[in-house]
Design an enzyme around this catalytic site. Structure first.
Site, mmCIF file in Angstrom:
data_model
loop_
_atom_site.group_PDB
_atom_site.id
_atom_site.type_symbol
_atom_site.label_atom_id
_atom_site.label_comp_id
_atom_site.label_asym_id
_atom_site.label_seq_id
_atom_site.Cartn_x
_atom_site.Cartn_y
_atom_site.Cartn_z
ATOM 1 N N ASN A 11 -53.202 32.945 9.352
ATOM 2 C CA ASN A 11 -52.769 31.798 10.161
ATOM 3 C C ASN A 11 -52.297 30.732 9.189
ATOM 4 O O ASN A 11 -53.107 30.080 8.543
ATOM 5 C CB ASN A 11 -53.943 31.298 11.020
ATOM 6 C CG ASN A 11 -53.580 30.031 11.790
ATOM 7 O OD1 ASN A 11 -52.408 29.624 11.830
ATOM 8 N ND2 ASN A 11 -54.579 29.399 12.390
ATOM 9 N N TRP A 12 -51.004 30.594 9.084
ATOM 10 C CA TRP A 12 -50.438 29.669 8.092
ATOM 11 C C TRP A 12 -50.617 28.209 8.482
ATOM 12 O O TRP A 12 -50.382 27.317 7.663
ATOM 13 C CB TRP A 12 -48.950 29.968 7.898
ATOM 14 C CG TRP A 12 -48.640 31.258 7.214
ATOM 15 C CD1 TRP A 12 -49.525 32.227 6.812
ATOM 16 C CD2 TRP A 12 -47.341 31.728 6.832
ATOM 17 N NE1 TRP A 12 -48.853 33.261 6.215
ATOM 18 C CE2 TRP A 12 -47.511 32.990 6.208
ATOM 19 C CE3 TRP A 12 -46.047 31.209 6.963
ATOM 20 C CZ2 TRP A 12 -46.438 33.721 5.715
ATOM 21 C CZ3 TRP A 12 -44.978 31.947 6.479
ATOM 22 C CH2 TRP A 12 -45.177 33.188 5.865
ATOM 23 N N LYS A 13 -50.928 27.969 9.759
ATOM 24 C CA LYS A 13 -51.025 26.578 10.263
ATOM 25 C C LYS A 13 -49.711 25.862 9.964
ATOM 26 O O LYS A 13 -48.652 26.496 10.010
ATOM 27 C CB LYS A 13 -52.264 25.895 9.693
ATOM 28 C CG LYS A 13 -53.526 26.751 9.902
ATOM 29 C CD LYS A 13 -54.822 26.066 9.645
ATOM 30 C CE LYS A 13 -55.966 27.042 9.924
ATOM 31 N NZ LYS A 13 -57.286 26.447 9.735
ATOM 32 N N HIS A 96 -56.800 28.013 19.349
ATOM 33 C CA HIS A 96 -57.408 27.713 18.040
ATOM 34 C C HIS A 96 -58.173 26.391 18.148
ATOM 35 O O HIS A 96 -57.748 25.471 18.850
ATOM 36 C CB HIS A 96 -56.321 27.623 16.963
ATOM 37 C CG HIS A 96 -56.892 27.580 15.583
ATOM 38 N ND1 HIS A 96 -57.413 26.427 15.036
ATOM 39 C CD2 HIS A 96 -57.064 28.553 14.648
ATOM 40 C CE1 HIS A 96 -57.872 26.704 13.822
ATOM 41 N NE2 HIS A 96 -57.676 27.980 13.567
ATOM 42 N N GLU A 98 -58.346 23.947 16.260
ATOM 43 C CA GLU A 98 -57.552 22.753 15.908
ATOM 44 C C GLU A 98 -56.714 22.310 17.096
ATOM 45 O O GLU A 98 -56.505 21.113 17.301
ATOM 46 C CB GLU A 98 -56.680 23.056 14.674
ATOM 47 C CG GLU A 98 -57.531 23.090 13.405
ATOM 48 C CD GLU A 98 -57.001 24.003 12.313
ATOM 49 O OE1 GLU A 98 -55.824 24.404 12.361
ATOM 50 O OE2 GLU A 98 -57.791 24.327 11.400
ATOM 51 N N GLU A 168 -64.270 32.078 15.399
ATOM 52 C CA GLU A 168 -64.104 31.135 14.296
ATOM 53 C C GLU A 168 -65.078 29.962 14.466
ATOM 54 O O GLU A 168 -64.779 29.006 15.193
ATOM 55 C CB GLU A 168 -62.672 30.584 14.276
ATOM 56 C CG GLU A 168 -61.615 31.631 14.060
ATOM 57 C CD GLU A 168 -60.375 31.041 13.390
ATOM 58 O OE1 GLU A 168 -59.968 31.591 12.361
ATOM 59 O OE2 GLU A 168 -59.833 30.041 13.876
ATOM 60 N N GLY A 174 -61.966 25.946 6.950
ATOM 61 C CA GLY A 174 -61.456 25.052 5.911
ATOM 62 C C GLY A 174 -62.537 24.350 5.110
ATOM 63 O O GLY A 174 -62.270 23.414 4.364
ATOM 64 N N SER A 214 -63.021 30.387 6.374
ATOM 65 C CA SER A 214 -63.222 30.524 4.931
ATOM 66 C C SER A 214 -63.312 31.982 4.470
ATOM 67 O O SER A 214 -64.092 32.304 3.577
ATOM 68 C CB SER A 214 -64.448 29.712 4.475
ATOM 69 O OG SER A 214 -64.263 28.340 4.766
ATOM 70 N N GLY A 235 -57.103 31.523 7.187
ATOM 71 C CA GLY A 235 -56.303 30.303 7.039
ATOM 72 C C GLY A 235 -55.832 30.138 5.607
ATOM 73 O O GLY A 235 -54.907 30.808 5.140
ATOM 74 N N GLY A 236 -56.492 29.240 4.874
ATOM 75 C CA GLY A 236 -56.087 28.878 3.512
ATOM 76 C C GLY A 236 -55.748 30.051 2.606
ATOM 77 O O GLY A 236 -54.731 30.040 1.907
#
Ligand code: 13P
Length: 250
Positions: A11-13, A96, A98, A168, A174, A214, A235-236
């Site tokens: 997930n590149w966000k 998600h 966010e 999640e 994150g 993470s 994510g990251g």
């Protein structure tokens, strides 16, 4: 071990321009060649076209990170499922945390989006997860069961088989604080049991459940070896070529 195929989705966000997306995917292609897992990149809307072109000739599938539940109309700034499907998008992330937190996404809009995604042939990656306060108050199981049930209102057994549910925990996103494999397995099992209760044991044994929060190359494989964890939503670490390639290996 189950015979469900692992699905690893990055997930590149809100990261990478179309040019960056294109070169990343082109470089990723040879690195995932030997992976037996399903590999997905969930890219920003504006990166979809170049990402799909770059992914041609590989098994990398492209996902969107959100969609609107209406088919079309006066919804300034929104993108419909039909638009995504017509571009060649396979999966769409829905709900998600966010989006729930910053963009007023609710269980009701999540459900409407899930229904709309199926209607136009997209497969939803439905996100659920508890906050730290909910975990500490012992409310994790109840909250997760509620989110899963709310997301699946009106979804048929045949449709839900194509769903991916991403667990999640908000406190792990994150933060560098990954859930332990046991913690993640416990909740992913609760999700599978909820699907069993709503549909059947057979249906629940087909649905894939990811862990996200993470995930890194050095913790991914322990997490993915758990009975009810069928891959990850990353994510990251999905923004770094070698890291993401290592997570998809296997
Ligand atoms: P991180 O892997 O950066 O914690 O993000 C997880 C996530 O939100 C994936 O959807």
């Amino acid at each position: 071990m189950s015979n469900r195929k692992l699905i690893i989705a990055g997930n590149w966000k809100m990261n990478k321009t179309p040019a960056e997306a294109s070169s990343f995917i082109k470089e990723l292609k040879p690195l995932i060649k030997r992976s037996r897992n399903e590999v997905v990149c969930a890219v920003p809307f504006v990166d979809i076209q170049t990402s799909i072109t770059a992914a041609r000739g590989s098994r990398i599938k492209i996902a969107a990170q959100n969609m609107h539940f209406e088919e079309k109309g006066a919804y300034t700034g929104e993108v419909s499922g039909q638009m995504l499907k017509s571009m060649g998008v396979t999966y769409v992330i829905i709900g998600h945390s966010e989006r729930r937190e910053y963009f007023a996404e609710t269980n009701r809009t999540v459900n409407k989006k899930v229904i709309a995604a199926y209607k136009c042939g997209l497969k939803p990656i439905i996100c659920v997860g508890e906050s730290l306060a909910q975990r500490e108050a012992g409310l994790t199981a109840e909250h997760i069961r509620y989110q899963v049930k709310a997301a699946l209102v009106g979804v048929t057994a045949d449709q839900v088989k194509k769903a991916v549910i991403a667990y999640e925990p908000i406190w792990a996103i994150g933060t560098g604080r990954t859930a332990t494999a046991e913690q993640a397995q416990e909740v992913c099992h609760i999700i599978r049991m909820t699907i069993k209760e709503l549909y059947s044991k057979r249906v629940s044994s087909v649905v894939r459940i990811q862990y996200g929060g993470s995930v890194k190359a050095d913790n991914a494989h322990e997490l993915f070896s758990m009975e009810d964890i069928d891959g990850g939503l990353v994510g990251g670490a999905s923004l770094k070529l070698s890291e993401f390639a290592a997570i998809t290996a296997g």
